[in-house]
Design an enzyme around this catalytic site. Structure first.
Site, short mmCIF file in Angstrom:
data_model
loop_
_atom_site.label_atom_id
_atom_site.label_comp_id
_atom_site.label_asym_id
_atom_site.label_seq_id
_atom_site.Cartn_x
_atom_site.Cartn_y
_atom_site.Cartn_z
N GLY A 94 31.25 44.29 32.75
CA GLY A 94 30.34 43.21 33.17
C GLY A 94 30.92 41.87 32.77
N GLY A 96 31.51 39.41 30.69
CA GLY A 96 31.33 39.21 29.26
C GLY A 96 31.56 37.77 28.84
N ARG A 97 32.19 37.02 29.72
CA ARG A 97 32.42 35.61 29.38
C ARG A 97 32.38 34.74 30.63
NH1 ARG A 97 38.70 34.45 28.13
NH2 ARG A 97 39.64 36.04 29.41
N ASP A 129 33.61 36.95 22.08
CA ASP A 129 32.88 35.70 21.80
C ASP A 129 32.39 35.02 23.08
OD1 ASP A 129 35.23 34.79 22.85
OD2 ASP A 129 35.86 33.62 21.10
N ARG A 180 35.57 28.92 38.69
CA ARG A 180 36.32 29.77 39.62
C ARG A 180 35.54 29.92 40.93
NH1 ARG A 180 38.40 35.42 37.35
NH2 ARG A 180 36.24 36.09 37.35
N ARG A 187 33.38 43.75 42.84
CA ARG A 187 34.60 44.46 42.46
C ARG A 187 34.46 45.95 42.77
NH1 ARG A 187 36.03 41.08 37.67
NH2 ARG A 187 34.65 39.31 37.83
N ASP A 256 38.05 46.80 37.56
CA ASP A 256 37.17 45.62 37.47
C ASP A 256 37.90 44.37 37.97
OD1 ASP A 256 38.66 46.06 34.92
OD2 ASP A 256 37.86 44.08 34.44
N ASN A 257 39.20 44.49 38.19
CA ASN A 257 39.95 43.33 38.67
C ASN A 257 40.39 43.49 40.12
OD1 ASN A 257 39.64 42.25 36.14
ND2 ASN A 257 41.60 42.98 35.38
N ASP A 266 41.35 37.54 38.58
CA ASP A 266 41.55 37.75 37.15
C ASP A 266 43.01 37.60 36.74
OD1 ASP A 266 39.92 37.88 35.04
OD2 ASP A 266 38.99 39.76 35.63
P1 AMP Z 1 39.61 41.16 31.70
O1 AMP Z 1 40.66 41.81 30.88
O2 AMP Z 1 39.65 39.66 31.69
O3 AMP Z 1 39.51 41.73 33.07
O4 AMP Z 1 38.23 41.49 30.97
C1 AMP Z 1 37.75 42.80 30.80
C2 AMP Z 1 36.33 42.76 30.31
O5 AMP Z 1 36.27 42.10 29.03
C3 AMP Z 1 35.37 42.00 31.20
O6 AMP Z 1 34.14 42.65 31.13
C4 AMP Z 1 35.33 40.64 30.55
O7 AMP Z 1 34.16 39.91 30.87
C5 AMP Z 1 35.39 40.99 29.08
N1 AMP Z 1 35.94 39.92 28.23
C6 AMP Z 1 37.19 39.42 28.24
N2 AMP Z 1 37.32 38.45 27.30
C7 AMP Z 1 36.12 38.33 26.70
C8 AMP Z 1 35.60 37.48 25.66
N3 AMP Z 1 36.35 36.58 25.03
N4 AMP Z 1 34.31 37.66 25.31
C9 AMP Z 1 33.53 38.57 25.91
N5 AMP Z 1 33.95 39.38 26.89
C10 AMP Z 1 35.22 39.26 27.29
MG MG Z 2 38.37 41.41 34.61
#
Ligand code: AMP
Ligand code: MG
Length: 490
Positions: A94, A96-97, A129, A180, A187, A256-257, A266
């Protein structure tokens, strides 16, 4: 209701069709203001095409919106739920940021998600975070805009805003938010979430929504979901062939990407390959090379299988029949990918028509490039402009033989030398965002100098122009800056 001033003067025209999906697909997010937002970069042409007024966006209110400090529409922020395969392992994920401030309807009637990345914690943040550091957000801005310049489907970057608060990574960094723009953020993992944690009706609603949003031209025949699957397969066969043709390595092809729309999304540990080597991996976490350059088409197919699985109950009432339909569709991917790839590679070599031996001509060139450590982009530029051929692979007898075969091949088509040259110019970028250049721009930005990045952005926005002022940017990194490593989760 849209705030009048933001609508009339700034040009915001937001809708929220995603919130019409079942509530389980998203979480509403409250305002989580950052202390002192400051605009770092704004994408003027993109703002204009979205119907936004750049002068107003730069104002206090405009920056407040880009930082997530102010809503345009009451209570409209959402974070989307998804659950997908990360390096082969299924996980609940989901946004997360990130949060979606809404869908901007452009003056020409198109719909784009405006998402703020790095905007703070959400119910999907797990241990994170919810924030982002300035460097990685600027990096995403640069690479996504380079992809756009190269003509590759991609999310885009509207702005980066510094938040005025630190984020803690390997060291203390400046926090930032990237605005963005995507034709949607649906996704493969959004479908996986619905299939694994929701009902068949949830998958159906998401599929109907995706069809309406991205593939409205698809016939609403007896089974439109088979068509949805086929369209997504087509979009990814085309997308990955484009990545391969410019030497782009995504780095984290987790489900997810992968977008339903077929836009690259992403930009974490991605990078462009300098020296041609199919085993190239940049990501520090990809120790086994799952997402190496040569594996990208294979991983795209793997991801499409995961997507197809989510649609099974919609494809046929009989499960065996549904599996057969899905398998038939996905098994088409490799031939679709191949025809996209070979047509791009033919273009790169100035070949207009088709001959059976073209594959061998292309592969022989790639093998020589690998054997003699030649730069991928510059090799094609050397062939396009018939220059820089006094060293490395170019002085080998092997190359001379290949060259003669290629020239003979070009003679077996009706097009003139000038037409061949033109096609090669249009098909071979002279500039890509080379890693050492991106790092140089980010280092300068970190010290408060944004001119280096500005110049880089200008050059990579017109990669097929082949102008004098771009030559500097096709130079290779010094051997000391290799091998390049990228880091994600930043
Ligand atoms: P990503 O590797 O960017 O595709 O992220 C994978 C998952 O980790 C996704 O659900 C992101 O929203 C979450 N995520 C990545 N960085 C953070 C962060 N600093 N805080 C919270 N969630 C994160
Ligand atoms: Mg992602």
């Amino acid at each position: 209701m849209n705030n009048k001033k933001d609508v009339i003067e700034m040009g915001w025209n937001l809708d929220n069709s995603y919130t019409k999906l079942p509530k389980s697909f998203y979480s509403e997010i409250n305002l989580n203001p950052v202390p002192s937002p400051k605009l770092v970069i704004l994408n003027y042409p993109l703002a204009k095409s979205l119907g936004l007024n750049s002068d107003e966006l730069k104002s206090y209110d405009g920056v407040s919106i880009l930082a997530g400090n102010k809503t345009i529409e009451e209570g409209a922020f959402i974070a989307q739920a998804y659950a997908g395969h990360q390096f082969g392992h299924f996980t609940m994920l989901g946004d997360g940021r990130a949060l979606l401030i809404g869908e901007q309807i452009t003056p020409d009637g198109k719909r784009y998600d405006i998402q703020l990345k790095g905007s703070g914690r959400t119910p999907y943040s797990r241990g994170g975070d919810g924030k982002a550091a300035l460097g990685p957000m600027l990096r995403e801005y640069i690479i996504s805009e380079a992809m756009y310049g190269l003509g590759i489907p991609t999310t885009r970057s509207l702005a980066v805003v510094k938040t005025g608060e630190p984020v803690y990574r390997d060291s203390k960094k400046e926090g930032a938010i990237l605005a963005r723009v995507a034709s949607s953020h649906i996704r493969f993992a959004t479908f996986q979430y619905a299939a694994n944690f929701g009902s068949v009706d949830d998958v159906k609603e998401l599929a109907d929504y995706s069809l309406k949003r991205h593939f409205s031209y698809v016939e609403d025949d007896e089974n439109k979901y088979i068509n949805l699957l086929k369209e997504v397969i087509k979009a990814h066969a085309s997308l990955v062939s484009k990545w391969q043709s410019v030497g782009f390595i995504h780095g984290v092809m987790n489900t997810d990407n992968m977008t339903i729309s077929g836009e690259t999304i992403d930009y974490g540990p991605c990078a462009f390959m300098d020296t041609y080597n199919p085993d190239t991996v940049f990501s520090s976490i990809d120790t086994r090379g799952r997402y190496a350059y040569k594996n990208q088409p294979i991983m795209a197919e793997w991801n499409l299988c995961r997507f197809a699985e989510t649609l099974l109950p919609l494809l046929n009432e009989n499960q065996d029949e549904a599996i057969k339909i899905a398998q038939d569709a996905v098994s088409n991917f490799s031939s679709l990918y191949y025809s996209n790839w070979i047509s791009k590679m033919r273009n790169k070599l100035g070949i207009f028509n088709e001959e059976a031996q073209d594959k061998a001509i292309i592969e022989d060139l790639l093998s020589m490039m690998e054997k003699y450590n030649e730069d991928y982009t510059n090799t094609f530029i050397s062939l396009t402009f018939n220059k820089n051929k006094d060293k490395g692979m170019f002085i080998k007898e092997e190359f001379e033989n290949w060259y003669n075969v290629w020239i003979e091949r070009l003679k077996r088509q009706p097009q003139s030398e000038e037409e061949v040259h033109q096609l090669m110019k249009e098909s071979n970028p002279s500039v890509i965002p080379r890693n050492h250049r991106v790092e140089e721009a980010l280092d300068a930005a970190d010290k408060g100098d944004f001119n280096v990045m500005g110049k880089l952005l200008d050059v990579i926005s017109r990669p097929y122009e082949h102008s004098k002022d771009q030559e500097e940017y096709s130079k290779l990194p010094s051997p000391s800056s290799c091998p390049y490593r990228t880091f994600c989760g930043t």
